[in-house]
Enzyme design. Structure first.
Site, PDB file in Angstrom:
ATOM      1  N   SER A   1       1.113  -1.206   0.334  1.00  0.00           N
ATOM      2  CA  SER A   1      -0.312  -0.074   0.125  1.00  0.00           C
ATOM      3  C   SER A   1       1.078   1.623  -0.672  1.00  0.00           C
ATOM      4  O   SER A   1       0.293   1.957   0.253  1.00  0.00           O
ATOM      5  CB  SER A   1      -0.961   0.081   1.295  1.00  0.00           C
ATOM      6  OG  SER A   1      -0.046   0.359   2.480  1.00  0.00           O
TER       7      SER A   1
ATOM      8  N   PRO B   1       0.012  -2.114   8.751  1.00  0.00           N
ATOM      9  CA  PRO B   1       1.773  -2.412   9.580  1.00  0.00           C
ATOM     10  C   PRO B   1       1.955  -0.904   9.359  1.00  0.00           C
ATOM     11  O   PRO B   1       4.002  -1.053   9.850  1.00  0.00           O
ATOM     12  CB  PRO B   1       1.958  -3.225   9.339  1.00  0.00           C
ATOM     13  CG  PRO B   1       1.303  -3.925   7.828  1.00  0.00           C
ATOM     14  CD  PRO B   1       0.439  -3.098   7.330  1.00  0.00           C
ATOM     15  N   GLY B   2       2.126  -0.102   8.189  1.00  0.00           N
ATOM     16  CA  GLY B   2       2.918   0.990   7.917  1.00  0.00           C
ATOM     17  C   GLY B   2       3.199   1.686   7.103  1.00  0.00           C
ATOM     18  O   GLY B   2       4.868   2.494   6.727  1.00  0.00           O
ATOM     19  N   GLY B   3       2.697   0.963   5.555  1.00  0.00           N
ATOM     20  CA  GLY B   3       2.946   1.441   4.593  1.00  0.00           C
ATOM     21  C   GLY B   3       3.135   2.558   4.158  1.00  0.00           C
ATOM     22  O   GLY B   3       4.028   3.020   3.448  1.00  0.00           O
TER      23      GLY B   3
ATOM     24  N   ASP C   1      -8.444   3.128  17.837  1.00  0.00           N
ATOM     25  CA  ASP C   1      -9.622   3.838  16.815  1.00  0.00           C
ATOM     26  C   ASP C   1      -8.673   5.561  16.582  1.00  0.00           C
ATOM     27  O   ASP C   1      -8.899   6.557  16.607  1.00  0.00           O
ATOM     28  CB  ASP C   1     -11.149   3.669  16.786  1.00  0.00           C
ATOM     29  CG  ASP C   1     -11.634   4.361  16.299  1.00  0.00           C
ATOM     30  OD1 ASP C   1     -11.965   4.812  15.206  1.00  0.00           O
ATOM     31  OD2 ASP C   1     -13.200   3.838  15.846  1.00  0.00           O
TER      32      ASP C   1
ATOM     33  N   LYS D   1     -12.412   4.205  -0.130  1.00  0.00           N
ATOM     34  CA  LYS D   1     -13.233   2.922  -0.982  1.00  0.00           C
ATOM     35  C   LYS D   1     -14.492   3.234  -1.529  1.00  0.00           C
ATOM     36  O   LYS D   1     -15.794   3.987  -1.126  1.00  0.00           O
ATOM     37  CB  LYS D   1     -13.479   2.022  -0.006  1.00  0.00           C
ATOM     38  CG  LYS D   1     -12.729   2.142   1.466  1.00  0.00           C
ATOM     39  CD  LYS D   1     -10.905   1.287   0.851  1.00  0.00           C
ATOM     40  CE  LYS D   1      -9.823   1.750   1.552  1.00  0.00           C
ATOM     41  NZ  LYS D   1      -8.809   1.623   0.940  1.00  0.00           N
TER      42      LYS D   1
END
Length: 364
Positions: free
Chosen positions: A187, A221-223, A259, A305
Site C-alpha cells: 500500500s 503495518p505502516g505502508g 481508533d 473506498k
C-alpha cells in the site's frame, strides 16, 4: 468518426464513460459512448468532430477522476500489414499536423503487456520515419501536441493527440514506481503515487520536507507511514494493529493504539494528515473535512473506498459533502480526486484549505 479516447483501470470503463459524458454535457458537447468491458479503454464518439480539441481545452485532465490519460483521434483504426508497417502508418497519418512527442500505448491488460514488446521494437524506426516526414518535431522540442498510438493488436492501431499542457507525463498515464524493500506493505505505493500526482515537484521543498509533523490514521503495518518517514517527517501513527518494527526503530514514529476516528492531536502543529482506513467513505470524508476545518492539519491525502455498485454516484456524493462543508464555512480550498494506478477499489483525494476557517468554527 472523431472520438475522445480515455484510459482507465480495467473494470472501471462505466465510471470513466459516465464522467466524460457528464463533463462534456456541462460544456454542451454531445456524443455516445463505446465501452469494452475490462479493457481499460473508453471511446466517447463526438457528434461534432471539431469539439474534441475544444473539450480538451476546457476540461483539465486533473479534474477527471477515473481517466488516467486521453486523446482525440486523428485516424480511424488503421489496419497494419505484416511488413512495412512504418510506411503504412506514415501514409495514413499524412503530414498535415506536427507533434512534439510520440507515445506508444496499449490497453492495460495482459494482452496489452505482451503487445508492449512489439511497440518497443517499432518505436525507434517509427519515430525516425515520422521525424523525416516532419510529423514529429526535432528531439528536445516538447511544446507541441503529443501524438498517441494506441495499438489494439499487432495489426490495428488508432492515432490521436493530446495537448501538451493538459496531458499525463506518463505513457498511458501510468507511473512506474519501484516497491521499496524496506516498506512493510505494498500500500506504500499508493501514497508515493499520490505525492507525485498531487504535489508539484517545485513545491516539495515547502510541502513535503523533513521536520514536518504528520498523522497517519489506520496506519498498521505502516505502508503509508513509511513514505512520511522516508521524507524525514515525524509521524504519529494511529491503529489498533501493530506497526513494523523497522519504522518504530527509526525514532520518527509514535504509535497510538486506538481508533482513528477518536484520535485528536494535542497540538495544532500537524502539517500532513494521511488516511487509508477500510471504512464507509461518508465517514472518512466527514472526518477529513473536520480535521482541516478545525485547523488540525494543513493538507490531507486519503482514500475513499468504492461500493460494488453506483461507484460514480457515490464518489460524487462524497466529494460534494466535503465541498459543502468547506463552502458552508466560506473557506477557499483545493480539492482533487483521482483513481490512481496503484489504487484498486478506492479513489485517492487531496484536500487543503487556502484560507483559514473561522476561529470559533467548532467552539464549544
Amino acid at each position: 468518426m472523431t472520438a475522445i479516447v480515455l484510459y482507465c483501470r480495467p473494470g472501471f470503463e462505466k465510471e470513466c464513460g459516465a464522467e466524460i459524458q457528464d463533463k462534456a454535457s456541462w460544456n454542451e458537447v454531445y456524443g455516445y459512448l463505446q465501452l469494452i468491458k475490462n479493457q481499460g479503454v473508453v471511446y466517447f464518439h463526438l457528434n461534432k468532430p471539431e469539439e474534441g480539441e475544444i473539450l480538451m481545452e476546457k476540461i483539465p485532465l486533473r479534474r477527471l477522476i477515473f481517466a488516467r490519460q486521453w486523446f482525440v483521434t486523428v485516424t480511424e483504426k488503421i489496419d497494419l500489414p505484416d511488413y512495412n508497417r512504418v510506411e503504412a502508418i506514415c501514409e495514413a497519418l499524412g503530414s498535415h499536423w506536427q507533434y512534439a512527442d510520440l507515445r506508444m500505448e496499449t490497453p492495460d491488460t495482459n494482452d496489452g503487456k505482451e503487445l508492449s514488446k512489439f511497440c518497443r521494437k517499432l518505436a525507434v524506426p517509427l519515430r525516425q520515419a515520422l521525424r523525416k516526414e516532419k510529423v514529429l518535431t526535432e528531439k528536445g522540442n516538447k511544446d507541441g501536441a503529443v501524438l498517441h498510438a494506441l495499438f489494439l493488436s499487432g495489426k490495428e492501431v488508432i492515432f490521436g493527440f493530446s495537448l501538451a499542457q493538459n496531458t499525463s507525463p506518463h505513457v498511458m498515464g501510468i507511473p512506474r514506481l519501484k516497491f521499496p524493500n524496506a516498506a512493510p506493505s505494498r500500500s506504500t505505493l499508493k501514497l508515493d503515487e499520490a505525492f507525485l500526482y498531487f504535489i508539484p515537484r517545485d513545491e516539495w521543498d515547502t510541502r513535503l520536507t523533513s521536520g514536518m509533523n504528520a498523522v497517519d490514521l489506520g496506519a498498521a503495518p505502516g505502508g503509508w507511514t513509511y513514505q512520511l518517514v522516508r521524507r524525514g517527517m515525524m509521524v504519529t501513527s494511529i491503529d489498533n494493529g501493530p506497526m513494523a518494527e523497522s519504522l518504530m526503530e527509526s525514532g520518527q514514529v509514535k504509535h497510538r493504539t486506538m481508533d482513528g476516528f477518536k484520535y485528536v492531536p494535542q497540538k495544532q502543529n500537524v502539517y500532513w494528515l494521511v488516511c487509508d482506513m477500510i471504512e464507509k467513505p461518508q465517514r472518512v470524508a466527514k472526518l477529513m473535512s473536520d480535521w482541516l476545518l478545525k485547523g488540525q492539519c494543513k493538507e490531507a491525502i486519503f482514500n475513499l473506498k468504492l461500493p460494488m455498485k453506483g461507484r460514480y454516484q457515490q464518489v460524487n456524493d462524497d466529494l460534494q459533502a466535503i465541498k459543502d462543508a468547506f463552502s458552508h464555512h466560506k473557506v477557499k480550498y483545493e480539492l482533487y480526486a483521482k483513481h490512481l494506478y496503484y489504487d484498486r477499489e478506492e479513489i485517492t483525494v487531496h484536500a487543503r484549505l487556502l484560507s483559514p476557517a473561522p476561529l470559533d468554527i467548532y467552539a464549544g
